[in-house]
Motif scaffolding. Structure first.
Motif, PDB file in Angstrom:
ATOM      1  N   LEU A  99      10.007  -3.959   2.138  1.00 22.38           N
ATOM      2  CA  LEU A  99      10.417  -2.926   2.483  1.00 22.38           C
ATOM      3  C   LEU A  99      11.898  -2.911   1.849  1.00 22.38           C
ATOM      4  N   GLU A 100      12.693  -3.846   2.080  1.00 18.56           N
ATOM      5  CA  GLU A 100      14.015  -4.040   1.217  1.00 18.56           C
ATOM      6  C   GLU A 100      14.095  -4.170  -0.208  1.00 18.56           C
ATOM      7  N   GLU A 101      15.289  -4.279  -0.804  1.00 23.53           N
ATOM      8  CA  GLU A 101      15.350  -4.292  -2.180  1.00 23.53           C
ATOM      9  C   GLU A 101      14.750  -5.806  -2.774  1.00 23.53           C
ATOM     10  N   TYR A 102      14.247  -5.850  -3.939  1.00 26.51           N
ATOM     11  CA  TYR A 102      13.651  -7.088  -4.164  1.00 26.51           C
ATOM     12  C   TYR A 102      14.991  -8.063  -4.846  1.00 26.51           C
ATOM     13  N   VAL A 103      14.756  -9.114  -4.519  1.00 27.46           N
ATOM     14  CA  VAL A 103      15.674 -10.214  -5.083  1.00 27.46           C
ATOM     15  C   VAL A 103      14.967 -11.085  -6.074  1.00 27.46           C
ATOM     16  N   GLU A 104      15.570 -12.001  -7.016  1.00 28.25           N
ATOM     17  CA  GLU A 104      15.011 -12.524  -7.932  1.00 28.25           C
ATOM     18  C   GLU A 104      14.209 -13.603  -7.350  1.00 28.25           C
ATOM     19  N   THR A 105      14.207 -14.217  -6.439  1.00 32.09           N
ATOM     20  CA  THR A 105      13.390 -15.260  -5.657  1.00 32.09           C
ATOM     21  C   THR A 105      12.123 -14.788  -5.114  1.00 32.09           C
ATOM     22  N   ASP A 106      11.965 -13.556  -4.873  1.00 32.39           N
ATOM     23  CA  ASP A 106      10.948 -13.017  -4.160  1.00 32.39           C
ATOM     24  C   ASP A 106       9.567 -13.415  -4.790  1.00 32.39           C
ATOM     25  N   ALA A 107       8.450 -13.280  -4.233  1.00 33.05           N
ATOM     26  CA  ALA A 107       7.314 -13.723  -4.640  1.00 33.05           C
ATOM     27  C   ALA A 107       6.857 -12.486  -5.766  1.00 33.05           C
ATOM     28  N   THR A 108       6.301 -13.098  -6.926  1.00 35.94           N
ATOM     29  CA  THR A 108       5.772 -11.665  -7.709  1.00 35.94           C
ATOM     30  C   THR A 108       4.375 -11.866  -7.124  1.00 35.94           C
ATOM     31  N   LYS A 109       3.902 -10.357  -7.302  1.00 36.86           N
ATOM     32  CA  LYS A 109       2.556 -10.106  -7.188  1.00 36.86           C
ATOM     33  C   LYS A 109       1.868  -8.955  -7.749  1.00 36.86           C
ATOM     34  N   PRO A 110       1.894  -8.895  -9.213  1.00 36.60           N
ATOM     35  CA  PRO A 110       1.708  -7.517 -10.006  1.00 36.60           C
ATOM     36  C   PRO A 110       0.498  -6.914  -9.758  1.00 36.60           C
ATOM     37  N   LEU A 111       0.549  -5.541  -9.515  1.00 33.50           N
ATOM     38  CA  LEU A 111      -0.729  -4.801  -9.247  1.00 33.50           C
ATOM     39  C   LEU A 111      -1.629  -4.510 -10.348  1.00 33.50           C
ATOM     40  N   GLY A 112      -1.042  -4.552 -11.623  1.00 29.94           N
ATOM     41  CA  GLY A 112      -2.179  -4.029 -12.775  1.00 29.94           C
ATOM     42  C   GLY A 112      -1.826  -5.028 -14.017  1.00 29.94           C
ATOM     43  N   ILE A 113      -2.456  -4.681 -15.091  1.00 34.03           N
ATOM     44  CA  ILE A 113      -2.267  -5.467 -16.247  1.00 34.03           C
ATOM     45  C   ILE A 113      -0.974  -5.401 -17.096  1.00 34.03           C
ATOM     46  N   TYR A 114      -0.195  -4.359 -16.714  1.00 31.11           N
ATOM     47  CA  TYR A 114       1.070  -4.116 -17.467  1.00 31.11           C
ATOM     48  C   TYR A 114       1.863  -5.426 -16.693  1.00 31.11           C
ATOM     49  N   GLY A 115       2.055  -5.098 -15.501  1.00 31.57           N
ATOM     50  CA  GLY A 115       2.785  -6.090 -14.724  1.00 31.57           C
ATOM     51  C   GLY A 115       2.471  -7.640 -14.811  1.00 31.57           C
ATOM     52  N   GLN A 116       1.083  -7.732 -15.061  1.00 36.16           N
ATOM     53  CA  GLN A 116       0.551  -9.013 -15.005  1.00 36.16           C
ATOM     54  C   GLN A 116       0.851  -9.663 -16.363  1.00 36.16           C
ATOM     55  N   SER A 117       0.868  -9.044 -17.318  1.00 35.46           N
ATOM     56  CA  SER A 117       1.105  -9.390 -18.757  1.00 35.46           C
ATOM     57  C   SER A 117       2.678  -9.601 -18.852  1.00 35.46           C
ATOM     58  N   LYS A 118       3.551  -8.502 -18.023  1.00 36.49           N
ATOM     59  CA  LYS A 118       4.949  -9.066 -18.228  1.00 36.49           C
ATOM     60  C   LYS A 118       5.287 -10.070 -17.504  1.00 36.49           C
ATOM     61  N   LEU A 119       4.578 -10.435 -16.394  1.00 37.09           N
ATOM     62  CA  LEU A 119       4.911 -11.639 -15.522  1.00 37.09           C
ATOM     63  C   LEU A 119       4.548 -13.006 -16.412  1.00 37.09           C
ATOM     64  N   ALA A 120       3.492 -12.675 -17.208  1.00 37.19           N
ATOM     65  CA  ALA A 120       3.052 -14.069 -17.891  1.00 37.19           C
ATOM     66  C   ALA A 120       3.944 -14.258 -19.036  1.00 37.19           C
ATOM     67  N   GLY A 121       4.665 -13.318 -19.178  1.00 34.01           N
ATOM     68  CA  GLY A 121       5.826 -13.354 -20.541  1.00 34.01           C
ATOM     69  C   GLY A 121       6.994 -14.073 -19.926  1.00 34.01           C
ATOM     70  N   GLU A 122       7.447 -13.503 -18.757  1.00 32.89           N
ATOM     71  CA  GLU A 122       8.516 -14.218 -18.025  1.00 32.89           C
ATOM     72  C   GLU A 122       8.287 -15.732 -17.889  1.00 32.89           C
ATOM     73  N   LEU A 123       6.985 -16.296 -17.503  1.00 27.70           N
ATOM     74  CA  LEU A 123       6.523 -17.440 -17.132  1.00 27.70           C
ATOM     75  C   LEU A 123       6.760 -18.424 -18.551  1.00 27.70           C
ATOM     76  N   ALA A 124       6.206 -17.753 -19.618  1.00 27.09           N
ATOM     77  CA  ALA A 124       6.108 -18.151 -20.861  1.00 27.09           C
ATOM     78  C   ALA A 124       7.573 -18.598 -21.307  1.00 27.09           C
ATOM     79  N   VAL A 125       8.315 -17.774 -21.311  1.00 24.92           N
ATOM     80  CA  VAL A 125       9.969 -17.812 -21.550  1.00 24.92           C
ATOM     81  C   VAL A 125      10.446 -18.811 -20.750  1.00 24.92           C
ATOM     82  N   ALA A 126      10.358 -18.995 -19.424  1.00 22.30           N
ATOM     83  CA  ALA A 126      10.959 -19.848 -18.720  1.00 22.30           C
ATOM     84  C   ALA A 126      10.490 -21.396 -19.042  1.00 22.30           C
ATOM     85  N   GLU A 127       9.308 -21.326 -19.300  1.00 22.13           N
ATOM     86  CA  GLU A 127       8.431 -22.688 -19.489  1.00 22.13           C
ATOM     87  C   GLU A 127       9.037 -23.349 -20.958  1.00 22.13           C
ATOM     88  N   PHE A 128       8.901 -22.554 -22.058  1.00 19.08           N
ATOM     89  CA  PHE A 128       9.160 -22.866 -23.332  1.00 19.08           C
ATOM     90  C   PHE A 128      10.689 -22.781 -23.994  1.00 19.08           C
TER      91      PHE A 128
END
Length: 293
Positions: free
Chosen positions: A111-140
């Motif tokens: 209901l409120e604005e999203y902050v950086e620490t909120d749990a991610t839960k993308p609804l579709g392929i676009y969001g899922q692929s972008k989240l996967a990119g985030e995780l890769a950047v953070a990991e490597f």
């Protein structure tokens, strides 16, 4: 200070390239998809090792939200694999990677604005692929900034503002979704934010790396955004008359991919860490003639 930009012809990439051309302290190499396909790991390594940038700004992305549902492999190739290759080579040469992400990593149920620490839960392929990119950047890549943004518009590429102006010039009436909310974000402001971060990296070794949100204020619905666009377009003489707008629900405008109902991002962390304020998207629409064509 050398900066490598991927996705030079995109909305943000074009703005970045133009703005950095006026920054004498930076040596910039900005490449199009043809010049640097980030899904080609060998080519990524070749370009990066040859130019040896201090900062890589990844403005390349697959952003066709609905098409992503059908072009899954392509979406993941550009949004996950490409950032992964850039992150790995950035780590190898000690460069900082600035990576642009999206509000679509969230499901929009908060209901409120999203902050950086909120749990991610993308609804579709676009969001899922972008989240996967985030995780890769953070990991490597240890030295990384992930900048999530929303509802991007500008003079270049395809976006909501340009679509509304095109349709509004020929339609007397149209319906706009009124139950999805977010903060429009001017591509030029995203570019300015990335440049400010780059300048801080140039001067300061103590950089607070991690995930940040950057979007515009005031926040509103797509319906309200369209209404503002047409009010301004009519007042500026860009269209002859303002279309009659109808407000419809998400259910009344079915799309292949689901959209988050709430895309509002809280930008306080970015302001506190880098003194970067929210995008003033209304100011970016003072001359809508720039968005025609």
């Amino acid at each position: 200070m050398r900066i490598l930009i991927t996705g030079r012809q995109g909305q943000v990439g074009t703005c970045l390239t133009e703005k950095l051309s006026h920054e004498a302290s930076f040596e910039v190499l900005a490449l199009t998809k043809t010049e640097l396909d980030i899904t080609d790991q060998a080519r990524v390594n070749e370009v990066v090792y040859d130019f040896s940038p201090n900062i890589i700004i990844n403005a390349a992305a697959y952003t066709a939200v609905d098409k992503a549902e059908e072009q899954v492999q392509l979406a993941y190739g550009i949004n996950r694999d490409g950032p992964s290759y850039l992150a790995k080579v950035s780590q190898q040469i000690g460069a900082t990677l600035l990576h642009i992400s999206t509000d679509y990593v969230f499901d929009g149920n908060k209901l409120e604005e999203y902050v950086e620490t909120d749990a991610t839960k993308p609804l579709g392929i676009y969001g899922q692929s972008k989240l996967a990119g985030e995780l890769a950047v953070a990991e490597f890549c240890e030295k990384h900034i992930i900048l999530r943004t929303s509802w991007v518009f500008g003079e270049y590429g395809n976006n909501f503002v340009k679509t509304m102006l095109r349709i509004g010039a020929v339609r007397e009436q149209l319906n706009i979704v009124g139950d999805q909310f977010g903060g429009p974000t001017y591509a030029g402001d995203i570019a300015d934010s990335l440049i400010e971060i780059a300048k801080k990296i140039e001067k300061d070794n103590e950089i607070p790396y991690g995930v940040y949100h950057f979007s515009g204020l005031p926040q509103l619905s797509w319906y309200e955004f369209a209404d503002f666009i047409f009010e301004q377009a009519s007042a500026q003489g860009v269209i002859t008359s303002k279309p009659i707008l109808g407000k419809i629900s998400t259910e009344e405008y079915p799309t292949l991919a689901k959209r988050p109902a709430n895309s509002r991002l809280k930008v306080d962390k970015l302001t506190e860490s880098f003194s970067i304020e929210a995008s003033n998207w209304k100011a970016a629409m003072s001359d809508l003639k720039k968005y025609i064509g």
